[in-house]
Design an enzyme around this catalytic site. Structure first.
Site, PDB file in Angstrom:
ATOM      1  N   GLU A  92       0.844  -1.201   0.000  1.00 25.79           N
ATOM      2  CA  GLU A  92       0.000   0.000   0.000  1.00 25.79           C
ATOM      3  C   GLU A  92       0.879   1.251   0.000  1.00 25.79           C
ATOM      4  O   GLU A  92       1.873   1.331   0.720  1.00 25.79           O
ATOM      5  CB  GLU A  92      -0.885  -0.010   1.245  1.00 25.79           C
ATOM      6  CG  GLU A  92      -1.734   1.235   1.417  1.00 25.79           C
ATOM      7  CD  GLU A  92      -2.331   1.353   2.803  1.00 25.79           C
ATOM      8  OE1 GLU A  92      -3.169   2.257   2.996  1.00 25.79           O
ATOM      9  OE2 GLU A  92      -1.961   0.562   3.700  1.00 25.79           O
ATOM     10  N   LYS A 133      -9.885   2.558  -2.848  1.00 30.95           N
ATOM     11  CA  LYS A 133     -10.281   2.111  -1.515  1.00 30.95           C
ATOM     12  C   LYS A 133     -11.688   2.595  -1.169  1.00 30.95           C
ATOM     13  O   LYS A 133     -11.996   3.779  -1.269  1.00 30.95           O
ATOM     14  CB  LYS A 133      -9.273   2.608  -0.475  1.00 30.95           C
ATOM     15  CG  LYS A 133      -9.502   2.078   0.923  1.00 30.95           C
ATOM     16  CD  LYS A 133      -8.434   2.568   1.874  1.00 30.95           C
ATOM     17  CE  LYS A 133      -8.641   2.030   3.273  1.00 30.95           C
ATOM     18  NZ  LYS A 133      -7.641   2.562   4.237  1.00 30.95           N
ATOM     19  N   CYS A 163      -5.247  -1.662   2.703  1.00 27.15           N
ATOM     20  CA  CYS A 163      -5.110  -1.326   4.120  1.00 27.15           C
ATOM     21  C   CYS A 163      -5.969  -2.261   4.963  1.00 27.15           C
ATOM     22  O   CYS A 163      -5.878  -3.470   4.843  1.00 27.15           O
ATOM     23  CB  CYS A 163      -5.453   0.153   4.334  1.00 27.15           C
ATOM     24  SG  CYS A 163      -5.140   0.786   6.002  1.00 27.15           S
TER      25      CYS A 163
END
Length: 482
Positions: free
Chosen positions: A264, A331, A389
């Protein structure tokens, strides 16, 4: 009960909860503590008046979450503080309800239900946070993992919590010496965990079988262990060069690799934006050099990247004419108070203070986009679900990816800001349950740990040492693909 007795019981329950999860004392956690961690707190509720129960619940909620997730403060003070306050609120309300439940004849049944419902609520919605769930303490217990493959994670929580309540009932009977009148209640309270135990035992003997490919996808995971607090274009260039060097070293050893995964935000600069823009010469050169590097390799790449203020997983592959092609997953679930700020009007002073201190908030992705690519030995397109994440701590996100046809989970994480092995291990523990729920193998590329491969049974097959610069080669089976 006096004040000191209340404090002792609250501390015991919070400390037992802390020990049961991965922590800074025992990196894998001592999972057996989760079988009785709530017993002191339940006894406190039985012996106190309503006012003290609510107050004790508030303190326990804050303290238990702080003990387990003390690393949150390292990441962002406000994010950590509001999570602790949120759990204090949950347990205050829960304690209020639990105290009233003691007036019911078979109150232990309601207690189990209320405690499990509280866990379910804590992981749902925008403010969801799943790191403190009791079942995640059993992350390396195949008995719990196999049950989750058929019934989901909540059957594990039901067993653990019902055992806690049964132990509490035994202690209550012995301390109050109500042996004759409590025999029936004890028998019924034992039947509850017994029922869930039998269901889970059935799963152990008859685990859910998934259709997995005969061939394996050859994957390289890169762990670069960069300092997350270092900023500036020169630092970003240095980090990308480090990633290239680590990848080149790995590809020399494993030239047959199909897929290379970087963590990430491994590439901080928005390379899709700056590849065609030269107003920032260093950023343009970084983007240009990086795409030339990707073009020189045969493998497909997935890397974390910032694009247009989205936290993304960026896919880079070649088409049939050997031209570079990209795709993005943005995300969907942002971290409240650090990646996104709710209640900007009500909490405006806090919001302004965070903006002034340099905090940058992300945009929220809209929907699931699987990243598709081709690999040798596979006839069909491979579809990767790429939770970024802590998105893999929410069951619904990998589940949606599986529903849309994902064959593998590729998690890109960067927990290095915590400087905490406990944080990284807790994240890994949750990821194991996502694999058994979806029936998908997972590969995790992280900045500092835990970089690993997990099979569809939730077993960690290979894992890199944390806080090191290294690479991990693995061969992964894919679900429902030829």
């Amino acid at each position: 009960m006096n004040f000191l007795s209340n404090i002792l019981l609250i501390f015991l329950s919070a400390f037992f909860t802390f020990l049961s999860h991965p922590n800074f004392i025992f990196s894998d956690g001592l999972s057996f503590f989760s079988w009785f961690n709530l017993v002191p707190f339940l006894y406190l509720l039985k012996k106190n008046n309503l006012r003290n129960c609510v107050l004790s619940g508030t303190v326990y909620g804050f303290l238990s979450c702080f003990f387990v997730c003390n690393w949150l403060i390292t990441y962002n003070f406000w994010a950590g503080f509001f999570v602790y306050i949120l759990f204090a609120f949950y347990w205050a309300v829960l304690s209020f309800l639990l105290k009233f439940s003691f007036k019911i004849k078979y109150h232990y049944l309601l207690i189990v239900l209320l405690l499990v419902v509280q866990e379910i609520i804590s992981v749902k919605g925008y403010l969801g946070f799943g790191y403190c769930l009791s079942v995640y303490s059993q992350w390396n217990n195949s008995f719990f993992l196999s049950a989750a493959s058929r019934f989901g994670i909540w059957i594990g929580s039901l067993l653990l919590i019902s055992v806690n309540v049964f132990i509490f009932k035994i202690i209550e009977v012995f301390l109050e010496k109500k042996f004759e009148t409590s025999f029936t209640e004890l028998s019924i309270s034992l039947m509850v965990p017994g029922f869930f135990f039998c269901l889970m035992l059935f799963c152990s003997f008859y685990p859910y079988k998934h259709q997995e490919s005969e061939n394996s996808l050859k994957v390289l995971l890169i762990q670069n262990n960069a300092d997350p607090w270092q900023e500036g274009i020169d630092e970003y260039i240095r980090e990308v060069e480090e990633l290239k060097n680590l990848t080149d070293e790995a590809l020399r050893e494993y030239p047959e690799t199909d897929l290379v995964v970087w963590p990430e935000t491994a590439v901080v600069v928005d390379v899709l934006k700056y590849i065609d823009k030269s107003e920032s010469q260093k950023r343009h050169k970084l983007a240009k050099d990086l795409f030339e590097y990707f073009e020189s390799k045969d493998a497909v790449f997935i890397t974390g990247n910032n694009h247009d203020d989205y936290n993304c997983a960026l896919l880079v592959k070649k088409d049939s004419e050997k031209k570079i092609f990209t795709d993005l997953y943005r995300k969907n679930h942002l971290v409240p108070f650090s990646e996104d700020f709710p209640l900007k009007t009500i909490l405006r002073p806090v919001y302004i203070k965070m903006i002034e201190s340099g905090n940058v908030f992300w945009k929220k992705g809209n929907g699931i986009n699987l990243l598709e690519f081709r690999a040798e030995n596979f006839n069909e397109l491979i579809k990767a679900g790429t939770p970024v994440c802590f998105e893999d701590t929410f069951s619904e996100i990998p589940a949606m990816m599986k529903k849309q046809g994902a064959n593998i989970i590729v998690n890109l994480s960067n927990d290095s800001w915590s400087n905490s092995l406990a944080c990284q291990k807790q994240h890994l523990a949750i990821a194991c349950f996502r694999c058994v729920e979806t029936g998908l193998w997972a590969v995790r590329a992280t900045n500092s740990g835990q970089t690993c491969v997990i099979n569809s049974s939730g077993e960690v097959l290979k894992e890199l040492a944390p806080f090191t610069k290294s690479h991990l080669y693995c061969e992964v089976k894919l679900n429902n693909i030829k």
